[in-house]
Design an enzyme around this catalytic site. Sequence first.
Site, short mmCIF file in Angstrom:
data_model
loop_
_atom_site.label_atom_id
_atom_site.label_comp_id
_atom_site.label_asym_id
_atom_site.label_seq_id
_atom_site.Cartn_x
_atom_site.Cartn_y
_atom_site.Cartn_z
CD GLU A 292 -4.50 9.32 1.81
OE1 GLU A 292 -5.17 10.30 0.94
OE2 GLU A 292 -5.00 9.36 3.29
CE1 TYR B 25 -2.37 11.39 -0.05
CE2 TYR B 25 -2.41 11.03 -2.52
CZ TYR B 25 -3.21 10.94 -1.26
OH TYR B 25 -4.27 10.64 -1.27
#
Length: 384
Positions: free
Chosen positions: A192, A101
């Site tokens: 993101e 991530y």
Amino acid sequence: MKLYEYEGKDLFEKYGVPVPRRVLIESVEDVDRAIEIVGLPAVVKAQVLVGGRGRAGGIKVAKSVDEAKHVVEEIRSRGVRGVRPRKFLLEEFVDIERELYLSITVDRSARKYIVLASSEGGIEIEEIARERPETIVKVFIDPLEGLQPHHVRYVERGLVSRGIDGSTARMVAELVPKLFRLMMDLDAELVEINPLAKTRDGRVLALDSKIIIDDNALYRHPDLAKVLEEDPRDFTPLEIVARRYGFSFVELDGDVAVIANGAGLTMATMDMVAEFGGKPACFLDIGGGANRDRVREALKIVLTLPRVKTVIVNIFGGITRCDEVARGVVEALQSVSSTKPIVVRMVGTNEEEGRRILESVGIQVFSDDLEAVKKAVELARGGG
Ligand code: GDP
Ligand code: MN
């Protein structure tokens, strides 16, 4: 403004963030051509702005052209969390070794940007933060200082100490300056990558993208503003209509519609509704100097909301004339067949004339807003 995955990936590519080979399609007829480019198996990804598409059946792996076509049709007719996708990304199938991530966002309380990297990905960051907080590397970036090499090294070391091999950690850290540049150039609030895949053949690829642009900065990005104009993705259909008139309008889930002039008065009116135990159905600020046309359109908008039981119109007449407001209310009632009670509070310029016009059509007018709001809330409860 939220960007679709395909829009975000185009930006990633432009800023040097590796992404899978992909083709955007709008109809099943384009599947053959797309598969020629991305190969088989292919990943079919519905382009909708809701999270968790994977779990909601919006992402499927297809082993043949026919299967890909079938999947597109199937997802299109079923929808993803209530949204019917119009576009799909067809992507090369990536052999994932590990999901990571990486994101940059704004930490409002710290007044800084924050980079978040995790050795775990593929699930929402809130969930990672809850279940495995120790896997998250955090580094703040002072907006005046900007991104510095030490921030990048910190991310790299942080990932290594969380069990990520050196070369992968370096590849991930090297994405940080690219994301940061993208963020600055586009005035983004969030950039993101989840998951950021480490592939079996040793690459690091952004498998998904989530980008949110600061709406207050859209004037600096006319190209994006135009895209938003053509596809007003973040708004309800009524909010789109309201934007056309320049109203500040937000739909809420209560049953007392609030219309007022000025953001402060509108907020205060919502507070009063809550104070009397009611729930606002919307926030609608008609702005300063509103004429009868604007009042009429504002009322027409809120009267279309099925959950609205009563309307409270709260006007402080200065430049706004109460008689104009009254005429707008009457015109709205003439153009829509609604029996929902409307309670008006108005004081100020031409108050007497406004009051006379409204009372002649049987609408109760108050000068005290607490009394007016109380009445509107009672009527919504079926009392009064
Ligand atoms: P989201 O559920 O809306 O966040 O959609 P994502 O694009 O993040 O995809 C969800 C999941 O699908 C990912 O976490 C992956 O596990 C899987 N996925 C997406 N693309 C690929 C791919 O190319 N190959 C493989 N093996 N899995 C993929
Ligand atoms: Mn994702």
